[in-house]
Scaffold this active site. Structure first.
Site, PDB file in Angstrom:
ATOM      1  N   ASP A 111      -1.412   6.622   6.548  1.00 26.40           N
ATOM      2  CA  ASP A 111      -2.462   5.662   6.221  1.00 26.40           C
ATOM      3  C   ASP A 111      -2.610   4.744   7.429  1.00 26.40           C
ATOM      4  OD1 ASP A 111      -4.030   3.570   5.352  1.00 26.40           O
ATOM      5  OD2 ASP A 111      -2.804   3.082   3.605  1.00 26.40           O
ATOM      6  N   TRP A 126       0.819  -1.211   0.000  1.00 27.02           N
ATOM      7  CA  TRP A 126       0.000   0.000   0.000  1.00 27.02           C
ATOM      8  C   TRP A 126       0.851   1.259   0.000  1.00 27.02           C
ATOM      9  CZ3 TRP A 126      -3.814  -2.168  -1.871  1.00 27.02           C
ATOM     10  CH2 TRP A 126      -4.279  -3.399  -1.412  1.00 27.02           C
ATOM     11  N   LYS A 168     -11.767  -2.202   8.360  1.00 24.90           N
ATOM     12  CA  LYS A 168     -10.899  -2.951   9.269  1.00 24.90           C
ATOM     13  C   LYS A 168     -11.389  -2.838  10.717  1.00 24.90           C
ATOM     14  CE  LYS A 168      -7.865  -3.280   5.791  1.00 24.90           C
ATOM     15  NZ  LYS A 168      -7.463  -4.499   5.096  1.00 24.90           N
TER      16      LYS A 168
END
Length: 370
Positions: free
Chosen positions: A181, A114, A205
């Protein structure tokens, strides 16, 4: 404050044979699921479903207002930070962040897939200085010795790496504001928000079903770039319109509110962190003890959200057998990411300690058989 007609704990009577270790979309609290289900039938006693009510209604406006306020409260955000609920997933933020904040140069740390994707997007908007990377070791550690240039517009990192199982649990020291992030560990650790000018996280999440992204942005960070920003990609648009410039993802935002209320009732982020550390220690202790398994990342960088492990080389042929055995015991979502293989147990806030203990018992029983 918004009120709903759902009754907490209605899912408590379900047979909890399944233990959900999926990395995302992932486990939600029973209260969040039940109250969301109730709202799908009858939202806020309107006689309408949350799926069909106007986002401009006073009932949904109350949901948005409380979700934003609770986020600020739980994360101790100063008054000059805005909380947004946007669509597009965290991946949209890989370009939206540099679009709004990168004027000349930004510093990035590369700790996995990511972060790599974010670096690729940022290069469209300006110079990107990759000050540290663990790619040389297949992202099995968090870089320690690196220098962040003082002339960078910001320093970017991903705090938890779901695919590889590493996590940076302490705020780095940076001479420039930070962008992070926090998709897979937000609300699982206490951090200093004043070190950051932008934080974002996909909801799927630790917060809600997929479809919403929480964005936290500091007022003073905006309006500094020289480029023209498309309306939809300008954070100021969404701040001005209270996350309702266009139709927001109402169902995930409602679920997020139910989860935020749960976090507050349970004692806040500090209590979530205490529980998560306890759960992770139970599983890591078994991985280190059990002769069949081994961890895959540097011990000091182990994630408490995504525990990655594999079979020891001499037992590699038992990988499928263990997955099948674990499945027969009610373990769900243990297969590692397709790019790395092995196993991954995601221990998000909603996962009860009993599920971790059940997995450990499963590992011990499989060891005894082999």
């Amino acid at each position: 404050m918004f009120s709903d007609s759902g009754s907490p704990g209605q899912f408590d009577t379900l047979d909890m044979k399944k233990h959900n270790f999926y990395a995302g979309p992932s486990i939600l609290t029973p209260t969040t699921i039940q109250k969301t289900a109730d709202a799908v039938i009858n939202f806020a006693d309107t006689g309408l479903s949350i799926l069909e009510v106007s986002h401009r209604s006073k009932e949904f406006q109350a949901v948005m207002d409380e979700a934003q306020a609770l986020t600020k409260e739980l994360l101790n955000l100063p008054d000059d930070y805005h909380v947004l609920f946007l669509g597009g997933g965290a991946s949209l933020q890989f370009c939206m962040a540099p679009f709004n904040l990168l004027n000349k140069k930004a510093a990035y740390m590369n700790t996995g897939t990511w972060a790599s994707n974010a670096i690729k997007e940022a290069k469209i908007f300006g110079e990107v200085d990759v000050v540290a990377s663990s790619e040389d070791s297949k992202f099995t550690y968090i870089p320690k010795d690196y220098v962040i240039p003082a002339d960078a517009d910001y320093f970017y990192y991903c705090s938890n790496n779901t695919i590889y199982g590493t996590e940076l649990r302490k705020d780095p020291d940076s001479p420039v504001p930070m962008v992070c992030d926090m998709s897979s560990d937000i609300f699982s650790r206490v951090f200093d928000p004043t070190k950051y000018e932008l934080i974002f996280a996909g909801a799927q999440k630790n917060l809600a079903p997929a479809g919403a992204t929480i964005v936290i942005v500091k007022e003073s960070a905006l309006g500094k770039v020289n480029r023209e920003i498309p309306t939809m990609l300008d954070y100021r648009t969404h701040i001005k319109k209270g996350s309702m410039f266009n139709t927001p993802p109402v169902l995930p935002i409602y679920s997020a509110l139910m989860t935020l209320r749960y976090y507050k009732e349970q004692g806040g982020v500090a209590e979530m962190e205490r529980r998560d550390l306890e759960k992770a220690a139970i599983l890591y202790d078994e991985i280190d003890r059990n002769k069949l398994f081994r961890g895959t990342v540097a011990t000091e960088d182990r994630s408490i959200m995504n525990v990655c492990f594999v079979m020891n080389p001499e037992y590699a042929e038992l990988e499928k057998d263990f997955l099948d055995f674990a499945s027969s015991k009610g373990m769900v979502g243990l297969k590692g990411h397709r790019s790395v293989g092995g196993f991954r147990a995601s221990l998000y806030n909603a996962l009860p300690k009993e599920s971790v203990e059940a997995l450990v018992a499963c590992m011990k029983e499989f060891e005894a058989k082999h």
